[in-house]
Design an enzyme around this catalytic site. Structure first.
Site, short mmCIF file in Angstrom:
data_model
loop_
_atom_site.label_atom_id
_atom_site.label_comp_id
_atom_site.label_asym_id
_atom_site.label_seq_id
_atom_site.Cartn_x
_atom_site.Cartn_y
_atom_site.Cartn_z
N CYS A 72 0.94 -1.30 -0.12
CA CYS A 72 0.12 -0.14 0.01
C CYS A 72 0.80 1.11 -0.09
O CYS A 72 0.23 2.35 -0.33
CB CYS A 72 -1.00 0.05 1.11
SG CYS A 72 -1.69 -1.60 1.33
N HIS A 113 -3.28 6.93 3.03
CA HIS A 113 -3.74 5.80 2.58
C HIS A 113 -5.05 5.53 3.14
O HIS A 113 -5.50 5.65 4.29
CB HIS A 113 -2.68 4.64 3.02
CG HIS A 113 -3.10 3.19 2.54
ND1 HIS A 113 -3.61 2.63 1.65
CD2 HIS A 113 -3.18 2.19 3.40
CE1 HIS A 113 -4.07 1.65 1.53
NE2 HIS A 113 -3.61 1.22 2.74
N ASN A 157 -10.11 -0.42 0.51
CA ASN A 157 -8.60 -0.23 0.53
C ASN A 157 -8.00 -0.90 -0.81
O ASN A 157 -8.23 -1.98 -0.97
CB ASN A 157 -8.15 -1.03 1.59
CG ASN A 157 -6.51 -1.11 1.59
OD1 ASN A 157 -5.81 -0.85 0.65
ND2 ASN A 157 -5.83 -1.39 2.80
O1 UT7 Z 1 -3.53 -1.56 3.87
C1 UT7 Z 1 -2.97 -2.43 4.77
C2 UT7 Z 1 -3.96 -3.61 4.92
N1 UT7 Z 1 -4.56 -3.76 6.32
C3 UT7 Z 1 -5.12 -3.01 6.89
O2 UT7 Z 1 -5.05 -1.91 7.03
C4 UT7 Z 1 -5.73 -3.70 8.19
C5 UT7 Z 1 -5.60 -3.04 9.55
N2 UT7 Z 1 -6.37 -3.42 10.47
C6 UT7 Z 1 -7.86 -3.20 10.60
O3 UT7 Z 1 -8.17 -2.37 10.07
C7 UT7 Z 1 -8.59 -3.87 11.66
O4 UT7 Z 1 -7.66 -4.36 12.50
C8 UT7 Z 1 -9.90 -4.86 11.20
C9 UT7 Z 1 -10.82 -3.77 10.49
C10 UT7 Z 1 -9.08 -5.81 10.15
C11 UT7 Z 1 -10.39 -5.37 12.42
O5 UT7 Z 1 -10.89 -4.61 13.21
P1 UT7 Z 1 -10.65 -4.70 14.66
O6 UT7 Z 1 -11.08 -3.84 15.75
O7 UT7 Z 1 -9.25 -4.76 14.84
O8 UT7 Z 1 -11.19 -6.33 15.16
P2 UT7 Z 1 -10.44 -7.67 15.24
O9 UT7 Z 1 -9.63 -8.02 14.43
O10 UT7 Z 1 -9.81 -7.43 16.82
O11 UT7 Z 1 -11.66 -8.51 15.57
C12 UT7 Z 1 -12.83 -8.36 16.29
C13 UT7 Z 1 -13.98 -9.44 16.05
C14 UT7 Z 1 -13.16 -11.05 15.95
O12 UT7 Z 1 -14.14 -11.88 16.79
P3 UT7 Z 1 -13.84 -12.40 18.14
O13 UT7 Z 1 -12.71 -13.02 18.00
O14 UT7 Z 1 -13.77 -11.01 19.06
O15 UT7 Z 1 -15.21 -13.10 18.53
C15 UT7 Z 1 -13.25 -11.06 14.52
O16 UT7 Z 1 -13.53 -12.28 14.39
O17 UT7 Z 1 -14.42 -9.07 14.96
C16 UT7 Z 1 -14.35 -10.37 14.19
N3 UT7 Z 1 -14.70 -10.09 12.71
C17 UT7 Z 1 -15.66 -9.76 12.07
N4 UT7 Z 1 -17.04 -9.74 12.52
C18 UT7 Z 1 -17.81 -9.48 11.46
C19 UT7 Z 1 -13.63 -9.83 11.79
N5 UT7 Z 1 -13.94 -9.38 10.43
C20 UT7 Z 1 -15.33 -9.66 10.71
C21 UT7 Z 1 -16.28 -9.14 9.75
N6 UT7 Z 1 -17.55 -9.14 10.25
N7 UT7 Z 1 -16.10 -8.70 8.52
#
Ligand code: UT7
Length: 331
Positions: free
Chosen positions: A116, A256, A286
């Protein structure tokens, strides 16, 4: 910066495929909800290419639009850099395919891979050739077809990304304008948090790699998130300082577009009001290397940024990588 000439952007263009996938559409594909995606990321919909379209197709259209905007012909281009993690194929490079499509006869063309951060890496590389007087006009393109590398059954990744391309013509500009400062960096230790594992020389494509889903993007979102929040704020501050300016001198932020919460962190660190930050991730998700140049093109065409504005451009991505620059807008 040691330089004979000032390097800046004299034309921009972008290309977004017409097909839209909304959060509601995704609710039918994986266990997710519009409410979760909007509140955790800020994304509402994203664009995806059809089966027959590849990265070089989007890149070529974006490049033609940037050339039109700059009032240049393909024959005026001295070099083409395409930043992408989703090339048409391993080789030839996507940049060579774009060069052929444009008819930009015999100019050097190469791909650059910094995920990215790729467009900003490319812009900073290109600006060195302009500042030293080696070249006059360089096309820098960020282009991605991420939809072809997503596991549409993995809710951790498929809701986040989109396809698109953005391009910029980097050229000599008048004194006081163009790139004022820049920084780039990488933390290879963190590479394991965001990767596409197979298809290279470590794990060549095999029935096994396909069966195990190793040709899809894999990510530990929360690790990347922590890195992103820290580095976006730090790199933004660093380029302001390197330019010999203060936060009060920043007119606009073009970050970004990965997650609205990450963008908010950088905005707050620069003390900027919301209307001074370009955000389009609600519409496109993204788009990796394409995010910054598409945002820049839209900000320019809608006159959100105007001649004389001091911009901070900042990105982070797989690698892990980061890059930022401060730029005085000259068009
Ligand atoms: O350009 C570089 C590319 N990558 C990025 O920019 C990613 C950077 N990271 C992020 O933007 C965030 O970490 C995410 C949006 C990917 C995730 O948000 P978060 O607040 O960090 O959530 P998390 O990973 O801590 O997950 C929280 C919960 C999990 O469930 P449990 O384990 O707490 O029961 C996930 O399984 O949310 C769950 N989860 C979802 N739920 C519904 C993960 N993806 C989804 C989804 N829908 N699509």
């Amino acid at each position: 910066m040691n330089k004979l000439y000032n390097a800046g952007i004299i034309g921009t263009g972008s290309c977004l495929p017409p097909n839209i996938i909304t959060n509601k559409d995704l609710e039918k594909m994986v266990d997710t909800s519009d409410e979760w995606i909007v509140s955790r990321t800020g994304i509402r919909e994203r664009r995806v290419v059809d089966e027959d379209t590849a990265t070089s197709d989007l890149a070529t259209v974006a490049a033609r639009r940037a050339l039109d905007d700059a009032g240049l012909e393909p024959s005026d281009i001295d070099m083409i850099i395409v930043a992408t993690v989703t090339p048409d194929m391993n080789f030839p490079s996507t940049a060579c395919l774009v060069q052929s499509n444009l008819g930009a006869d015999h100019c050097p063309a190469f791909d650059l891979e910094a995920a990215c951060s790729g467009f900003l890496y490319g812009f900073i590389v290109a600006s060195q050739f302009i500042m030293t007087g080696v070249h006059k006009n360089i096309l820098v393109i960020g282009a991605e077809c991420l939809s072809k590398f997503l596991n549409w059954k993995d809710r951790n990744t498929c809701v986040l990304f989109g396809d698109g391309a953005g391009a910029a013509v980097v050229s000599r500009v008048e004194e006081g304008y163009g790139i004022l400062s820049h920084c780039m960096g990488a933390d290879g230790e963190g590479g394991k948090h965001l990767l596409l594992e197979a298809g290279g020389s470590r794990k060549p494509a095999s029935l096994e790699t396909v069966k195990n889903g190793l040709h899809y993007v894999q990510m530990e979102g929360s690790e990347v998130f922590k890195f992103a929040v820290r580095i976006m704020a730090k790199a933004s501050e660093q380029v302001v300082e390197l330019a010999g300016l203060t936060k009060k001198d920043v007119d606009f932020l073009v970050p970004h577009q990965a997650n609205i919460r990450i963008i908010e962190g950088a905005r707050k660190r620069l003390n900027l009001p919301e209307e001074k930050v370009y955000v389009n991730l609600d519409r496109y998700g993204n788009m990796s290397a394409a995010s910054v140049p598409v945002a820049l093109d839209e900000a320019s065409r809608t006159k959100a940024i105007k001649k004389g504005d001091r911009l901070v451009l900042v990105a982070f991505g797989g690698g892990l990588t980061w890059a930022a620059c401060m730029l005085r807008w000259c068009k």
